[in-house]
Write a protein that holds these residues in place. Structure first.
Motif, short mmCIF file in Angstrom:
data_model
loop_
_atom_site.label_atom_id
_atom_site.label_comp_id
_atom_site.label_asym_id
_atom_site.label_seq_id
_atom_site.Cartn_x
_atom_site.Cartn_y
_atom_site.Cartn_z
N UNK A 1 9.50 0.09 0.05
CA UNK A 1 9.94 1.48 -0.17
C UNK A 1 10.50 1.65 -1.58
N UNK A 2 11.25 0.66 -2.05
CA UNK A 2 11.78 0.72 -3.41
C UNK A 2 10.65 0.73 -4.44
N UNK A 3 9.62 -0.06 -4.19
CA UNK A 3 8.49 -0.11 -5.12
C UNK A 3 7.70 1.20 -5.10
N UNK A 4 7.62 1.83 -3.95
CA UNK A 4 7.00 3.15 -3.90
C UNK A 4 7.80 4.14 -4.75
N UNK A 5 9.13 4.05 -4.69
CA UNK A 5 9.97 4.91 -5.52
C UNK A 5 9.70 4.66 -7.00
N UNK B 1 1.84 -4.38 5.60
CA UNK B 1 0.57 -3.94 5.03
C UNK B 1 0.30 -2.48 5.39
N UNK B 2 0.66 -2.09 6.60
CA UNK B 2 0.48 -0.68 7.00
C UNK B 2 1.36 0.24 6.16
N UNK B 3 2.61 -0.18 5.90
CA UNK B 3 3.51 0.63 5.09
C UNK B 3 2.99 0.76 3.65
N UNK B 4 2.51 -0.35 3.11
CA UNK B 4 1.94 -0.33 1.76
C UNK B 4 0.78 0.66 1.68
N UNK B 5 -0.09 0.63 2.68
CA UNK B 5 -1.23 1.55 2.71
C UNK B 5 -0.75 3.00 2.86
N UNK B 6 0.20 3.21 3.75
CA UNK B 6 0.72 4.56 4.01
C UNK B 6 1.33 5.17 2.74
N UNK B 7 2.02 4.33 1.96
CA UNK B 7 2.69 4.81 0.76
C UNK B 7 1.77 4.88 -0.45
N UNK B 8 0.52 4.41 -0.29
CA UNK B 8 -0.45 4.52 -1.37
C UNK B 8 -0.22 3.56 -2.52
N UNK B 9 0.27 2.34 -2.23
CA UNK B 9 0.52 1.38 -3.32
C UNK B 9 -0.23 0.05 -3.09
N UNK B 10 -1.34 0.10 -2.35
CA UNK B 10 -2.08 -1.14 -2.05
C UNK B 10 -2.49 -1.87 -3.32
N UNK B 11 -2.86 -1.12 -4.35
CA UNK B 11 -3.33 -1.75 -5.59
C UNK B 11 -2.20 -2.40 -6.38
N UNK B 12 -0.95 -2.16 -5.97
CA UNK B 12 0.21 -2.68 -6.69
C UNK B 12 0.91 -3.81 -5.96
N UNK B 13 0.41 -4.17 -4.79
CA UNK B 13 1.09 -5.18 -3.95
C UNK B 13 0.10 -6.25 -3.52
N UNK B 14 0.51 -7.52 -3.66
CA UNK B 14 -0.30 -8.65 -3.22
C UNK B 14 0.46 -9.44 -2.15
N UNK B 15 -0.21 -9.71 -1.04
CA UNK B 15 0.31 -10.60 0.00
C UNK B 15 -0.41 -11.94 -0.15
#
Length: 202
Positions: A41-45, A68-82
């Protein structure tokens, strides 16, 4: 007090990672107590504020699907690596690439990964809970945030991203306190001396 510690030779100060975009690293089991949902959430901000970054989450656990669902929901998939689980032989590559280490936990004793990151000279943002403030001192060798305060976490991450000189200062001070108080070899000798003293008195 005899503290736990790390092998300073194995966790030497990393070279400047020289990333084009700030790399935020979090290492730990993907479980509620570690607070990774707050970090996302902080990274989405940060994205909403126009702050450039990349987040790497190292670890496995039951929260991966929801993260992963939250990352997708917030639209930051391209900015996060698992990465999934990473062995001790591989973890150094992730530490060495990191500009910032984040550990927004709700429950910890004194996390070894925080000692490792600080030993590497990485500036850290973490929570002011249990034993953490003994190691990470707000404004001196790290930045602390109250547990669950994802907006405050975003603020501190943004500050470190935008102030490379502060990253360098906090990283050097982080290494200094680990060298002083969390050297596992010296602390084991101290523990041995405590046992020897009590045996002699028995």
């Amino acid at each position: 007090i005899v503290r736990c510690g790390i092998d300073l030779a194995k966790y030497a100060v990393r070279p400047d990672p020289n990333n084009a975009v700030a790399e935020i690293l979090c290492v730990g089991r993907l479980v509620p107590a570690k607070g990774q949902h707050l970090l996302v959430k902080a990274c989405h901000a940060l994205k909403e504020r126009g702050v450039a970054f990349h987040l790497t989450l190292v670890g496995a656990g039951p929260d991966r699907d929801s993260l992963e669902a939250l990352v997708a929901q917030l639209g930051i998939k391209e900015l996060v690596t698992f990465t999934g689980p990473v062995g001790q032989g591989e973890i150094h590559a992730y530490y060495d690439k990191a500009d910032i280490f984040a550990l927004p936990s709700f429950a910890e004793g004194l996390p070894v990964v925080l000692m490792e990151a600080m030993g590497k000279g990485i500036p850290c943002v973490t929570t002011s809970i249990t034993g953490i403030p003994e190691l990470a001192i707000d404004g001196a060798n790290g930045l602390l945030v109250p547990a669950s305060d994802w907006e405050g976490l975003a603020d501190r991450l943004q500050r470190l991203i935008e102030e490379p000189a502060l990253r360098k200062t906090l990283g050097a001070a982080a290494r200094e306190i680990v060298e002083r108080d969390y050297d596992v070899n010296r602390n084991c000798e101290g523990m041995g001396a405590v046992f020897q003293r009590h045996v002699a008195e028995a």
